[in-house]
Design an enzyme around this catalytic site. Structure first.
Site, PDB file in Angstrom:
ATOM      1  N   ASP A  81      -5.911  -3.601  -2.348  1.00  0.00           N
ATOM      2  CA  ASP A  81      -4.823  -3.285  -1.415  1.00  0.00           C
ATOM      3  C   ASP A  81      -4.110  -4.537  -0.899  1.00  0.00           C
ATOM      4  OD1 ASP A  81      -3.458  -2.465   1.099  1.00  0.00           O
ATOM      5  OD2 ASP A  81      -4.478  -0.558   0.740  1.00  0.00           O
ATOM      6  N   SER A 132       0.842  -1.201   0.000  1.00  0.00           N
ATOM      7  CA  SER A 132       0.000   0.000   0.000  1.00  0.00           C
ATOM      8  C   SER A 132       0.875   1.249   0.000  1.00  0.00           C
ATOM      9  CB  SER A 132      -0.957  -0.053   1.191  1.00  0.00           C
ATOM     10  OG  SER A 132      -2.027   0.845   1.031  1.00  0.00           O
TER      11      SER A 132
END
Length: 305
Positions: A186, A38
């Site tokens: 993610d 991320s």
């Protein structure tokens, strides 16, 4: 001093990890293999392509995070855009601006594809994403071969965009391969802090150092019960529980924990003053780590057998 490094996800809090990077670089650390999830993938990608910690500090301080809240035409419809975005596009925001911004930064270094940060076909950069269609963690670029995609020709900025796709907050990335579509979100959903990623059975030649944010209270505990806060707390709970259960003593001792100073992952309106505060905290925590860390003792305690 050589070291492999792993950066946890953390959204706008990433500058705290940059503070820690700056301190260790001042002490002579040189990064070898680099991984991130991320927001950590942003830091990892920039370091792997030649940026230094002090350059990342300026980049993130000058960044207007609200630019990442870009919307598609559907998401932009007044009053009902957010609802339509969730239902039809599986996200409140487009997320494409992250890739565009990252590509511009990488073009400066001339290293935009994984082949540009690879030796003998092996990338020193690893970016974590999640394929929810096939229900598995992706290590990019390595796992792209399973989709019939050449890992070396893949754009780093695209991998970062995948890794940063917070579920239901940003539209997932559609990876089309062999006539099939996989939805990529993610990396934190499967591994927000893969500090183990460069471990081998042999005694390591140099350490792997982890950079991890210590999370603030949840949105709902602070009385925020809107749909965005609710969704973010669901995602945050999944991520935090996965990592907490897997964290071992051997991982904790090689990790720099950085308090987030109450700043949330999606506090995109964060002020420069708050960012500087977080940078300072990261710098100080790295100094504390440096004074007590001993690679030889780590090997003796956890890797000698």
């Amino acid at each position: 001093m050589k070291a492999d490094v792993v950066f946890e996800g953390g959204g706008v809090k990433g500058i705290g990890m940059v503070g820690a990077v700056c301190y260790l670089e001042e002490k002579g650390y040189v990064w070898q293999s680099i991984a991130g999830t991320s927001a950590g993938s942003i830091i990892a990608a920039l370091l792997a392509t030649g940026y230094q910690g002090h350059e990342l500090k300026k980049i993130l301080l000058d960044l207007s995070y609200t630019s990442f809240m870009d919307k598609t035409r559907l998401q932009s419809i007044p009053l009902i855009g957010k609802g339509l975005g969730i239902v039809c596009e599986k996200g409140l925001y487009a997320g494409d601006e992250i890739e565009i911004w990252m590509e511009k930064l990488l073009e400066v270094t001339g290293k935009t594809k994984f082949k540009d940060v690879s030796i003998n076909g092996k990338s020193k950069l690893k970016i974590i994403a999640t394929d929810i269609t096939n229900r598995e963690m992706l290590t990019l670029p390595d796992d792209l071969i399973k989709y019939g995609i050449d890992p070396m020709s893949f754009q780093i900025s695209k991998a970062v965009r995948m890794s940063c796709s917070i579920p239901l907050y940003f539209k997932p990335y559609k990876l089309v391969s062999r006539g099939k579509v996989s939805y990529i979100v993610d990396g934190g959903v499967t591994s927000n802090f893969p500090v183990w990623i460069f471990d081998t059975k042999e005694v390591p030649r140099w350490p792997t150092i982890g950079f991890k944010m210590i999370e603030p209270p949840s949105h709902t505990s602070l009385g925020k019960t809107d749909i965005i806060s609710f969704v973010l707390d669901i995602v945050g709970t999944v991520i935090e529980q996965n990592e907490t259960k897997c964290m071992k003593d051997s991982d904790s001792v090689r990790t720099i924990g950085i308090p987030s100073a109450g700043i949330k992952t999606t506090d995109f309106n964060i002020s420069q003053e708050r960012s500087l505060e977080l940078f300072r905290v990261g710098y100080e925590k790295a100094e504390e780590f440096y004074k007590t860390w001993c690679f030889e003792k780590y090997v003796e305690a956890f890797r000698s057998r």
